[in-house]
Design a protein around this motif. Structure first.
Motif, PDB file in Angstrom:
ATOM      1  N   GLY A   1       0.018  -0.963   0.036  1.00 44.88           N
ATOM      2  CA  GLY A   1       0.131   0.179   0.125  1.00 44.88           C
ATOM      3  C   GLY A   1       0.662   1.438   0.008  1.00 44.88           C
ATOM      4  O   GLY A   1       0.225   2.291  -0.001  1.00 44.88           O
ATOM      5  N   ASN A   2       2.214   0.700  -0.252  1.00 46.64           N
ATOM      6  CA  ASN A   2       2.597   2.323  -0.237  1.00 46.64           C
ATOM      7  C   ASN A   2       3.162   3.341  -1.048  1.00 46.64           C
ATOM      8  O   ASN A   2       3.851   4.093  -1.459  1.00 46.64           O
ATOM      9  N   LEU A   3       2.481   2.250  -2.262  1.00 42.14           N
ATOM     10  CA  LEU A   3       2.223   3.472  -3.581  1.00 42.14           C
ATOM     11  C   LEU A   3       1.439   3.558  -4.302  1.00 42.14           C
ATOM     12  O   LEU A   3       0.258   2.991  -4.205  1.00 42.14           O
ATOM     13  N   LYS A   4       1.631   5.108  -4.159  1.00 38.76           N
ATOM     14  CA  LYS A   4      -0.391   5.773  -4.548  1.00 38.76           C
ATOM     15  C   LYS A   4       0.754   6.700  -5.443  1.00 38.76           C
ATOM     16  O   LYS A   4       1.636   6.939  -6.389  1.00 38.76           O
ATOM     17  N   ASP A   5      -0.634   6.919  -6.221  1.00 36.48           N
ATOM     18  CA  ASP A   5      -1.027   7.453  -7.474  1.00 36.48           C
ATOM     19  C   ASP A   5      -0.603   9.286  -7.070  1.00 36.48           C
ATOM     20  O   ASP A   5      -1.231   9.867  -6.395  1.00 36.48           O
ATOM     21  N   VAL A   6       0.205   9.690  -8.209  1.00 35.56           N
ATOM     22  CA  VAL A   6       0.498  10.705  -8.067  1.00 35.56           C
ATOM     23  C   VAL A   6      -0.757  12.067  -8.421  1.00 35.56           C
ATOM     24  O   VAL A   6      -0.824  11.866 -10.101  1.00 35.56           O
ATOM     25  N   PRO A   7      -1.400  12.926  -8.447  1.00 36.19           N
ATOM     26  CA  PRO A   7      -2.058  13.410  -9.440  1.00 36.19           C
ATOM     27  C   PRO A   7      -1.092  14.586 -10.492  1.00 36.19           C
ATOM     28  O   PRO A   7       0.082  15.095 -10.008  1.00 36.19           O
ATOM     29  N   PHE A   8      -1.431  14.638 -11.368  1.00 37.33           N
ATOM     30  CA  PHE A   8      -1.066  15.559 -12.695  1.00 37.33           C
ATOM     31  C   PHE A   8      -1.070  16.983 -12.005  1.00 37.33           C
ATOM     32  O   PHE A   8      -2.166  17.338 -11.608  1.00 37.33           O
ATOM     33  N   ASP A   9       0.263  17.596 -11.482  1.00 39.18           N
ATOM     34  CA  ASP A   9       0.401  18.973 -11.254  1.00 39.18           C
ATOM     35  C   ASP A   9       0.469  19.822 -12.642  1.00 39.18           C
ATOM     36  O   ASP A   9       0.930  20.113 -13.237  1.00 39.18           O
ATOM     37  N   ARG A  10      -0.889  19.839 -13.135  1.00 41.29           N
ATOM     38  CA  ARG A  10      -1.428  21.443 -14.075  1.00 41.29           C
ATOM     39  C   ARG A  10      -0.845  22.334 -13.895  1.00 41.29           C
ATOM     40  O   ARG A  10      -0.709  23.323 -15.081  1.00 41.29           O
ATOM     41  N   ALA A  11      -0.562  23.118 -13.131  1.00 41.08           N
ATOM     42  CA  ALA A  11       0.146  24.796 -12.703  1.00 41.08           C
ATOM     43  C   ALA A  11       1.510  24.528 -13.168  1.00 41.08           C
ATOM     44  O   ALA A  11       1.828  25.383 -14.294  1.00 41.08           O
ATOM     45  N   ALA A  12       2.187  22.952 -12.968  1.00 42.02           N
ATOM     46  CA  ALA A  12       2.886  23.045 -13.259  1.00 42.02           C
ATOM     47  C   ALA A  12       3.452  22.779 -14.417  1.00 42.02           C
ATOM     48  O   ALA A  12       4.423  22.718 -15.053  1.00 42.02           O
ATOM     49  N   LEU A  13       2.555  22.414 -15.039  1.00 46.37           N
ATOM     50  CA  LEU A  13       2.623  22.414 -16.829  1.00 46.37           C
ATOM     51  C   LEU A  13       2.543  23.052 -17.169  1.00 46.37           C
ATOM     52  O   LEU A  13       3.381  23.977 -18.653  1.00 46.37           O
ATOM     53  N   GLU A  14       1.408  24.148 -16.936  1.00 42.40           N
ATOM     54  CA  GLU A  14       1.657  25.077 -17.265  1.00 42.40           C
ATOM     55  C   GLU A  14       2.878  25.978 -17.236  1.00 42.40           C
ATOM     56  O   GLU A  14       3.115  26.845 -18.430  1.00 42.40           O
ATOM     57  N   ARG A  15       3.498  26.296 -16.406  1.00 44.35           N
ATOM     58  CA  ARG A  15       4.579  26.886 -16.361  1.00 44.35           C
ATOM     59  C   ARG A  15       5.290  26.433 -16.974  1.00 44.35           C
ATOM     60  O   ARG A  15       6.539  27.012 -17.779  1.00 44.35           O
ATOM     61  N   ALA A  16       6.074  25.213 -17.474  1.00 40.85           N
ATOM     62  CA  ALA A  16       7.126  24.393 -17.803  1.00 40.85           C
ATOM     63  C   ALA A  16       6.380  24.653 -19.985  1.00 40.85           C
ATOM     64  O   ALA A  16       7.574  25.003 -20.342  1.00 40.85           O
ATOM     65  N   LEU A  17       5.339  24.887 -19.868  1.00 36.53           N
ATOM     66  CA  LEU A  17       4.411  24.645 -21.185  1.00 36.53           C
ATOM     67  C   LEU A  17       4.870  26.575 -21.398  1.00 36.53           C
ATOM     68  O   LEU A  17       5.502  27.326 -23.431  1.00 36.53           O
ATOM     69  N   ALA A  18       5.133  27.440 -20.796  1.00 33.82           N
ATOM     70  CA  ALA A  18       5.418  29.059 -20.497  1.00 33.82           C
ATOM     71  C   ALA A  18       6.911  29.171 -21.471  1.00 33.82           C
ATOM     72  O   ALA A  18       7.449  30.406 -22.002  1.00 33.82           O
ATOM     73  N   GLU A  19       7.187  28.120 -20.901  1.00 32.75           N
ATOM     74  CA  GLU A  19       8.917  28.657 -20.621  1.00 32.75           C
ATOM     75  C   GLU A  19       9.578  26.959 -22.659  1.00 32.75           C
ATOM     76  O   GLU A  19      10.798  27.327 -23.035  1.00 32.75           O
ATOM     77  N   LEU A  20       8.475  27.426 -23.366  1.00 35.13           N
ATOM     78  CA  LEU A  20       9.098  26.656 -24.122  1.00 35.13           C
ATOM     79  C   LEU A  20       9.768  27.279 -25.734  1.00 35.13           C
ATOM     80  O   LEU A  20       9.064  28.641 -25.016  1.00 35.13           O
ATOM     81  N   PRO A  21      10.483  26.964 -26.357  1.00 35.45           N
ATOM     82  CA  PRO A  21      11.634  28.335 -26.398  1.00 35.45           C
ATOM     83  C   PRO A  21      10.403  28.422 -28.004  1.00 35.45           C
ATOM     84  O   PRO A  21       9.618  27.559 -28.658  1.00 35.45           O
ATOM     85  N   VAL A  22      11.021  29.267 -28.402  1.00 36.01           N
ATOM     86  CA  VAL A  22       9.742  29.945 -29.457  1.00 36.01           C
ATOM     87  C   VAL A  22      11.087  29.725 -30.504  1.00 36.01           C
ATOM     88  O   VAL A  22      12.137  29.689 -30.997  1.00 36.01           O
ATOM     89  N   VAL A  23      10.039  28.937 -31.661  1.00 39.51           N
ATOM     90  CA  VAL A  23      10.883  28.897 -32.850  1.00 39.51           C
ATOM     91  C   VAL A  23      10.225  29.685 -34.683  1.00 39.51           C
ATOM     92  O   VAL A  23       8.535  30.224 -34.395  1.00 39.51           O
ATOM     93  N   ALA A  24      10.468  30.075 -35.219  1.00 39.38           N
ATOM     94  CA  ALA A  24       9.970  30.966 -36.369  1.00 39.38           C
ATOM     95  C   ALA A  24       8.823  30.313 -37.487  1.00 39.38           C
ATOM     96  O   ALA A  24       8.909  28.830 -37.352  1.00 39.38           O
TER      97      ALA A  24
END
Lengths: 453, 453
Positions: free
Chosen positions: A430-453
């Motif tokens: 029972g030590n295995l827990k499902d980790v909820p997906f961190d949507r806020a972290a996703l938004e932060r990471a996507l905001a840092e995507l490189p800009v490609v022309a």
């Protein structure tokens, strides 16, 4: 009692060529870009770290690429891998569906990874390379390259994420048994490692750091090249032996899949089974739905963005267009370490973007439950990564039961869990827990995507 | 590069019968004796702990015993196991010898043990048994019976030597994945366990104590029987599928062995490969030397006495005539736990006594060195037990090189070492020491052998 059936092939039926899906795609995949210039990269950009034969495969548009004899000879140590009709599992699920799986755990290193490790070792040896450097997280890839290096007489240097180095001594022992040198990363042996250690002396490492160290070593030493275990086109290409064999075996079983399933971290085992079926589908010869399965806590395909991004966290690699959570996204720790990658193979991303495949995400505890069900029915204990494909197959079989359909399900059991039994212990306790997906972290990471022309 | 070759068989060529060497022996093996009366034991003595079908096989003199269909069907999950011509190893040794090995590590539990576990589970299920109890040391047998229990719907209770329970969590996790209950022994669940715990609360257990607990549980509960993983005639019988398949495969390879080799702890994997060849030898159809290999620190066959002795340290079992170090002899701790037994299968002892086989002993570090050589040539990492057979095969191959002979060597690679990688780590780090054999302890233990009229 059911009677599960194993479909074997003679060694003469090991495929003679790898299949390159690029030749048959309705539109070509977007090219990788140089991070400095923003222009498509060419072979010269890759030459410091890969042998020319591998670079040629990376950019090839040929449909079939011949498997060199010494590679095919080496495949014979474990290939053709069995295809199994899982009748005992069908009975346990009481489903009218037919469940087949291709079992890649029969390789010496216990997963599909040696299919490409052996090919890469061969090409490097042929071009006079003395040493291969690579990174490994959970250790499946590192042990596969160590195995291939032992067979072809190449030194292998594996930068292993430090936390895995400490927590997975069995995988490390396997690499050392094959004669590889296993180095906890970050290490003092490279500039990238030293830079991290200066700032964070207690760093437990990351795949991004380990990649940087392995690439640095390859770029700096004339006798050393770098080998990657997933994501790139040539890696996916080498894995297509899985699907080509599966097709012959399904024909022997007089069966045609309605659903083809693989788990996807970097995407190579999924592509290995799926791409030959996509060829048939594009040619109108297959009706199969093709499903890639990922962990709900690292949902690249189902929650990520299809965009140009770096393949590593250190931003040393070219920019590739792929489904990504952003290279600064740090997935939570979970047991299927091989699926813990922020991106997805560009070719897999491309076919998902084109609507040729579906993507699904599952939480880890439901995947372990399915894995235990498979183990008790068929005897094989799946790797935590592979358990995602098992879960998807079980779900499809239960859908068939609800709908009263006897569809044919084919999935790739990409490896066994012998070196991952701690995960099962954690699951049972029972030590295995499902980790909820961190949507806020996703938004932060996507905001840092490189800009490609 | 060499090109090792895998000889596979179709599933239709899984043997239809087990071979019983007793039918062909020049003289019958001495009977087991009741420890109280000193008279040969009969089926009734065994009925409380074994099902009747198994007891019938234990005393049978029939040459062939049909394999029931459900057992054969279950064998198909992994059988026929491959026979491999180890040409890469031959080249690494630069020997004119031809080296073949039969690889039993392809079974779900990773060793030859499921060959008998599945048969025993079937017979027990057929006779209405609900639960099997057993003991396990290193865990190979416990996990094999757990696997078989899962397939046939039997509960499995494994008394695992406490020190192994603590040191081998991966094996325990495997048993639990298959649904077995794993109990550290000595336990408070049995009278034998409680008696030990009262005297020695910190006891780390022994195979002898674990056997006592498992037998006690089976004798006391109507719905529970006991299952043993080696030593007894019926266990050796079930393992003969190994040799029968090997003969078909050697014929496919157009080869005849000059030497047949197996490691021997209780004797079952050795017998499984060797007994069919002994039949051919007795009939004048084979010229093969047959060699059983044991650890130098537990040298039952090479240093022990051929005498009546108890099978367990608790003296609950019948007296059997076998090569023994004395039931009070405590072998030193070493990594091939499956070879750490004071006695030897009575049938193996009998054929050694008759001069039909040879026995050899090797120290563990030289066995690990051979195992690493095999891993780097053929990819397979042997179990520490199996490494003894590898070492003997390598030695024979090097003798052939010295003598300029191209003999054919066949050995049994009884299992993989995936759950024993700590042993390899210890070997590489130099922490693995060869333990000198304690001759004084042997003399003391032999002085305590039971007196049989």
């Amino acid at each position: 009692m059911g009677d599960s059936v194993k479909y074997l092939l003679g060694e003469d039926r090991i495929p003679k060529a790898w299949y390159n899906l690029v030749a048959d795609l309705p539109e070509p995949p977007p090219p990788p870009l140089h991070p400095g210039t923003g222009k498509p990269i060419g072979p010269d950009d890759l030459a410091p770290i890969f042998p020319m034969a591998v670079i040629a495969q990376e950019v090839s548009t040929e449909r079939w690429i011949e498997i060199p004899d010494p590679v095919r000879e080496t495949y014979r140590l474990w290939r053709p891998s069995p295809l199994i009709r899982a009748r005992r599992l069908e009975q346990a699920l009481d489903t009218p569906a037919k469940i087949f799986f291709k079992y890649e755990g029969v390789s010496p290193a216990g997963s599909h990874k040696p299919n490409t490790a052996v090919a890469q070792a061969f090409y490097n040896k042929q071009e006079g390379v003395k040493r291969l450097s690579t990174e490994t997280g959970a250790g499946q890839w590192g042990s596969s390259l160590a195995f291939a290096g032992a067979l072809f007489g190449l030194e292998v240097e594996v930068y292993m994420v430090k936390v895995s180095y400490q927590q997975k001594p069995y995988r490390r022992a396997l690499m050392e048994t094959y004669g590889a040198r296993c180095i906890p990363s970050p290490s003092p042996l490279t500039a990238s490692g030293r830079a991290i250690l200066e700032k964070f002396p207690d760093s437990t490492g990351s795949l991004g750091i380990a990649i940087s160290e392995a690439v640095e070593v390859a770029a700096q030493r004339d006798d050393t090249k770098y080998a990657l275990g997933s994501v790139l086109n040539h890696v996916l290409l080498h894995q297509t032996v899985i699907g080509e064999e599966a097709m012959l075996q399904m024909a022997d079983a007089d069966a045609e899949p309605d659903v083809v399933i693989g788990c996807a971290g970097g995407g190579s085992n999924f592509a290995g089974l799926a791409f030959p079926y996509l060829r048939e589908k594009l040619a109108g010869r297959s009706r199969a739905r093709v499903v890639a399965v990922e962990p709900a806590s690292c949902p690249t395909m189902t929650q990520g963005r299809y965009a140009y991004d770096f393949g590593d966290t250190g931003h040393l690699t070219p920019l590739v267009k792929m489904h990504t959570l952003g290279s600064s996204f740090v997935p939570p720790g979970f047991h299927a370490g091989g699926l813990r990658y922020h991106g997805m193979a560009p070719l897999v991303s491309h076919v998902l973007h084109l609507g040729l495949i579906e993507a699904k995400a599952y939480a880890q505890t439901e995947c372990f439950a399915a894995a235990v069900q498979l183990a008790r029915a068929e005897g094989i204990v799946p790797a935590p990564e592979s358990s995602h494909a098992v879960k998807a197959a079980v779900d499809e079989a239960l859908r068939c039961k609800r709908e009263g359909k006897s569809e044919t399900i084919l999935f790739n059991l990409s490896g066994h869990g012998h070196f991952d039994m701690q995960a099962y212990t954690d699951y049972f306790s029972g030590n295995l827990k499902d980790v909820p997906f961190d949507r806020a972290a996703l938004e932060r990471a996507l905001a840092e995507l490189p800009v490609v022309a």
